[in-house]
Design an enzyme around this catalytic site. Sequence first.
Site, PDB file in Angstrom:
ATOM      1  N   GLU A   1      14.515 -18.016  47.490  1.00 37.47           N
ATOM      2  CA  GLU A   1      15.869 -17.559  47.772  1.00 37.47           C
ATOM      3  C   GLU A   1      16.952 -18.316  47.005  1.00 37.47           C
ATOM      4  OE1 GLU A   1      16.874 -14.965  49.704  1.00 37.47           O
ATOM      5  OE2 GLU A   1      14.771 -14.417  49.941  1.00 37.47           O
TER       6      GLU A   1
ATOM      7  N   SER B   1       1.030  29.728  62.090  1.00 38.65           N
ATOM      8  CA  SER B   1       1.725  30.925  62.568  1.00 38.65           C
ATOM      9  C   SER B   1       3.016  30.637  63.310  1.00 38.65           C
ATOM     10  CB  SER B   1       0.792  31.730  63.484  1.00 38.65           C
ATOM     11  OG  SER B   1      -0.240  32.327  62.739  1.00 38.65           O
TER      12      SER B   1
END
Length: 858
Positions: free
Chosen positions: A116, A390
């Site tokens: 970092e 369907s």
Amino acid sequence: MKSSERSPAGRRPSSGAPKQGKGKKKKKRGKVWLWLFFVALLGVVCAVVGYLLVILNGERILSTNLDKLNDMEQASRIVDSSGTELSKLYVTGGNREYVMIKDIPEEVQQAFVATEDKRFYEHSGVDLWGIGRALVKDIIARSAVEGASTITQQVAKNIFLNSDKTLFRKGTEASIALALENHKSKDEILELYLNRIYFGKGQWGIKTAAKYYFDVDDLSKLKLWQIATLAGIPKAPNVYNPVNNPDKSLERRGVVLALMEDQGLITEAEKQAALAVEYVKPASATTSSDYTTYIDYVVEEAQEVTGLEEEKLLTGGYTIVTTINTAAQKAMEKEFADDSNFEESKDETQIQGAMVIMDQHDGSLIAMVGGRDYQQKGWNRVTKGRQPGSSFKPIVSYGPAIESGDYFPWSELRDDKICYNNGKYCPTDSNSKKYIGAVTMADAIKESRNQPAVWLLNEIGVKTGVNFAAKLGIELGSEDRNLAIALGGLTNGVSPLQMATAYSAFASGGALPKAHSIAKITNSSGETVYEFKAKPEQVMKETTAYYVTDILKGVVSGGTGTKAKISGRTVAGKTGTTQLGIEGVSSSGNRDVWFVGFTPEWTAAVWMGYDKTDQTHYVQKSSGQAAALFSKIMSAGLKNVKKQSFPTPSSLQEEEQPTAPDAVTGLIGEYNSQDVSVELTWTSAGEGLTYKVYRKDDTGAGDFALLAEAAETSFTDLAILPDVTYTYYVTAYDAKEKQESEPSPQVKVTVTTELESSPPPEESPPPSEEPSEQPSEAPSESPGTGTNPGEGGNGGQPGGSEAPSESPPPSSSPSSGPSVPAGAGENGNANGGANGGANGGTNGAPNNGGVVDVPAAP
């Protein structure tokens, strides 16, 4: 003086005269330096003043908010509409535990610093080199894309500021960082950072993250690969945590290890060993809580509508008012936890499911479960696309056809053996009675017949169906411009949430609501920062929604969706299944099963299937199990909800359904041994009508089949066999209104053995005098042997192998006459003659259309 020493004018230059050009230059240089001095002085003054202002601003913010350094963030709350708390967000998935820097191993500290902020121990809170690099990238991208935040700046941001990437915010962040460095040691700042950083999955701080992801409570026992994994998460917690994305996490782990090696913290061998370990999720990472799916969805929606990053949203003291119905949510979670509601798998991989309930009146999401084993931040199947089968028919075929004004529930469609696209697409279904000819829209969808839906989409045009689906919120790509979409054959599928939203427009009278789970968000001061205000948009005629609802009610009352019935409630809906379609696997199983339905109060979608369908993992039962689950959960959820009614359009009377003719009376049937025929007569049912004659025999070959159409009130049946009893009934048919009456009373006629020994008398009329549509002599075999639609059998009687399984097929409603049985071709006569129809037989199975719908067992 030599000539070379003289001037061009012949004069000796005067050595004592001043040089005016050089003097002017010196004067100009002096002024420039003077201006540069004052500019530099001004710049120094501005820099000093600016620096002092930055320092003073940071000191002011820090002194005003010193309590925040020792205060864990204020948890945001999720509540229901009554204000009852559902969850405190910062504890969802794990509690935060603070750990002192002395208890954090040096290797852990080094990994985070190397990843970092590698100059953490060198700068004073702001890394000027990093800022310069970030500014260059921001200028190139023309936006604030590079963070360049030091660990101290990240502490400042997480504690004191929001997460907006603006120059003003970055400046304030830098000022606070400088102030922090003046008041805190590097170890204290790193301690604050490691205890407040967000690690995804609801985990804040290094200790809780280690316990959640690795089940390690003592940080000194963390291994290098685990340390590197943790150090890689904060850059993008939702992307790089190993539970959500193990592959991305491993990739990020490699980056962290490479940085540590470059900075001399580990060796190449240690890096390779740490890269080789595969992450296995421990039990600590699979804990669940009530309402998990719903809360996760709420958090995602809140991020979208507020623009806040997740950690700020969860810890900013917000109150998020949701639209949840806790009774429905609890009922859903209870049934999803009950294994008896799902078919058993062949191994440890269980069949999955998902369900969502929506209030169709405003789009409020009532309840949601994303899977049987759904865990926090898990795979929410409610939002994932699957093939709808369907259940897609009302969206892309029946709905748009009714919307056109040319079709109604009682309109006749065709169920014939037809192939499209030059014979490449031949839809069929698994109904025992295939290709029954003319069938009303209501009956076609009730029995979930595939060919009528495809035929209808072909009639109205694929573009019409696609446009209608788009109005319901389902955008289909160019690859889905084909007839297969009538049966739900989609490239990317649709999600349960999309299906529930689309069906909600039918339930609400044609208005499409915006699905949402949040009603309002307030901040810690009680101020409203967001409120849902969107109104449903009218996307179809009210009459279209009414008629689609009407035919979908028939699916539940007596069709494929009977298991979705709810006692005391009106239910409409549609089942859906998608064919397995795995090469080498011969099975009647399916990939997906659906039920999408609604009551006048709520709309819901249920999906069941495997995340990955293969030869071992597929759905073996029909869509009835999805319909049954719908019924259980909706019944419990609606228990204390006031009953409503479906909206009825005011203009409905302008489109009243035509009245069917009166039923035929006076039917008489007699066997004529001399003519070797059965003669039928009946009473006229009115002017302008024709008559349909239906017959079945006692040989067990099938049920009633359409025998013939007659213009008069009599008919002679010559296609008979000895020692057979035939049963007949007749209906009246209005060709103009396309309406068929109820069946007449039946009559039985037995053909005696006299047919074999007694030849017809000489006075019998010659064959040439028989009606042209009848065969010239009695058939010699049964059934016919035609092979294509429109081709009759070779002198055979109607094919019986595909006849209906129920007899007779009367309807209690004028809107649907008896189902036209198999064997009734559009142009064929009933006796299987030279001009016979599809009843002459259908040798050779048509190609499968890719999706089928299997009727549910009653």
